[in-house]
Design a protein around this motif. Structure first.
Motif, mmCIF file in Angstrom:
data_model
loop_
_atom_site.group_PDB
_atom_site.id
_atom_site.type_symbol
_atom_site.label_atom_id
_atom_site.label_comp_id
_atom_site.label_asym_id
_atom_site.label_seq_id
_atom_site.Cartn_x
_atom_site.Cartn_y
_atom_site.Cartn_z
ATOM 1 N N LYS A 74 0.817 -1.207 0.000
ATOM 2 C CA LYS A 74 0.000 0.000 0.000
ATOM 3 C C LYS A 74 0.856 1.265 0.000
ATOM 4 O O LYS A 74 0.452 2.270 -0.575
ATOM 5 C CB LYS A 74 -0.952 -0.003 1.201
ATOM 6 N N ASN A 91 -2.378 0.490 -4.796
ATOM 7 C CA ASN A 91 -3.467 -0.408 -4.373
ATOM 8 C C ASN A 91 -4.507 0.299 -3.510
ATOM 9 O O ASN A 91 -4.973 -0.221 -2.493
ATOM 10 C CB ASN A 91 -2.891 -1.632 -3.653
ATOM 11 N N GLY A 92 -4.864 1.524 -3.938
ATOM 12 C CA GLY A 92 -5.938 2.257 -3.284
ATOM 13 C C GLY A 92 -5.555 3.035 -2.055
ATOM 14 O O GLY A 92 -6.406 3.679 -1.430
ATOM 15 N N HIS A 93 -4.278 3.020 -1.670
ATOM 16 C CA HIS A 93 -3.818 3.718 -0.470
ATOM 17 C C HIS A 93 -3.392 5.148 -0.841
ATOM 18 O O HIS A 93 -3.045 5.426 -1.990
ATOM 19 C CB HIS A 93 -2.634 2.970 0.132
ATOM 20 N N THR A 94 -3.410 6.049 0.133
ATOM 21 C CA THR A 94 -2.954 7.426 -0.074
ATOM 22 C C THR A 94 -2.041 7.851 1.068
ATOM 23 O O THR A 94 -1.898 7.140 2.065
ATOM 24 C CB THR A 94 -4.137 8.416 -0.146
#
Length: 359
Positions: A74, A91-94
């Protein structure tokens, strides 16, 4: 490839201090040694370096990031001398999303234990029952009274590690005398109760006051069953990694005692050479792993520099500290392959990719 890659460019020149030899009493920095950078406490500003400045192999960056993304990562950060060189989210992490540290957060407990000892609140060589009273385990009293805070830091309490993560007294049962057996056991969280009792404060308040706010971390302890896990942004994990690289010092303030940090990041007992005070140690001739009494020969992570010490958490939460290269490397995410408790084959495979990039 869906990474959000943040690689900023350096706009200021490095600062250098001159210094006399190590035998001199002068406190100046060694000549031509770059001053370690620490990001501001109450700001998102974080200075950066480029891979070109470091003469790293930029053509190996994409293979490294591709590998990380494929392995359920992530977030990933590399600091050199405190400055960000690579910061990637996938993978959708910020950069603002919190994630759990799992057992990598054991090192937070180790750090705060050292702080409490420096303040004179505890002595890690004293028995745990001096602070929690008797009956904090279900072991016979004479066996319980052998267990010190240092045993919890070393994982040598002798308590039965086969009974799950519950740290209620009924689940902390005698198996063997202290110092006779190394076993990865959740009993270490009782150190949080020791600090709380000795400071007459909650664990969270003491942690926040004496560590978290001093280095500008975000995050919180979230209750999971009978104990708490720490959740934070990746940059907050990197801040703690930088503090650890600097031997417990943040700019001019010694937050974790330097001698204690030295003890914590060196072999703490004679059974598992690769374990300090809740830190994993590379470069040793053998190591033990969680849920096993087998002694493995060789280094913990053969591809990593021998002086690497690491915080390793369930499902591949990683903090790698490499003093010889002035590196802090952070990885957060899901399990790269199979579910694991700490070390996995991913560590060595990741370091193969890192080496291709930085060497």
């Amino acid at each position: 490839m869906k990474h959000k890659l943040l690689i900023a460019y350096l706009f200021i020149f490095s600062l250098y201090f001159s210094c006399t030899s190590n035998n001199d009493s002068s406190t100046e920095e060694p000549q031509n040694e770059e001053v370690r950078y620490f990001p501001p406490i109450n700001s998102e500003i974080w200075e950066t370096k480029t891979t070109a400045e470091l003469n790293w192999n930029e053509d190996q960056l994409s293979p490294l990031l591709d590998f990380l993304e494929e392995k359920n990562t992530k977030s990933f950060i590399i600091l050199h001398n405190g400055k960000i060189v690579i910061e990637a989210y996938m993978n959708g992490h910020t950069d603002t999303t919190p994630w759990y540290w799992a057992s990598a957060g054991k090192t937070l407990t180790a750090a705060v234990t050292g702080i409490a000892q420096e303040e004179g609140l505890i002595d890690i060589n004293n028995k745990v029952s001096d602070y929690l009273g008797t009956g904090w385990t279900s072991a016979p009293l004479e066996k319980e009274n052998l267990i010190t805070s240092k045993n919890l830091l070393e994982m040598t309490s002798g308590l039965d590690d086969n009974l799950g993560d519950d740290v209620s007294s009924s689940n902390l049962q005698y198996l063997e005398d202290v110092d006779q057996r190394w076993a990865y056991h959740n009993a270490y969280v009782k150190l949080q109760d020791v600090v709380s009792a000795a400071s007459q404060d909650s664990w969270t308040n003491y942690f926040n006051t004496n560590l978290k706010t001093k280095i500008g971390m975000s995050g919180a302890w979230i209750q999971t069953g009978s104990y708490s896990l720490y959740w934070s942004t990746t940059r907050s994990m990197a801040r703690f990694g930088l503090l650890s690289l600097a031997n417990g010092k943040w700019e001019t303030e010694q937050i974790i005692p330097e001698l204690y940090m030295h003890e914590a990041t060196n072999t703490s007992q004679s059974i598992n050479e690769a374990y300090g005070y809740l830190w994993w140690l590379n470069g040793k001739s053998s190591y033990h792993l969680p849920q096993s009494q087998f002694e493995f020969q060789g280094e913990l992570i053969p591809n990593a520099p021998s002086d690497t010490f690491a915080a390793l958490g369930k499902n591949d939460q990683k903090i790698y500290i490499v003093p010889s290269k002035d590196l802090v490397i952070i990885r957060m995410g899901e399990a790269a392959d199979d579910e694991n408790f700490a070390l996995s084959s991913f560590d060595n495979n990741l370091w193969e990719k890192i080496n291709a990039f930085i060497d």
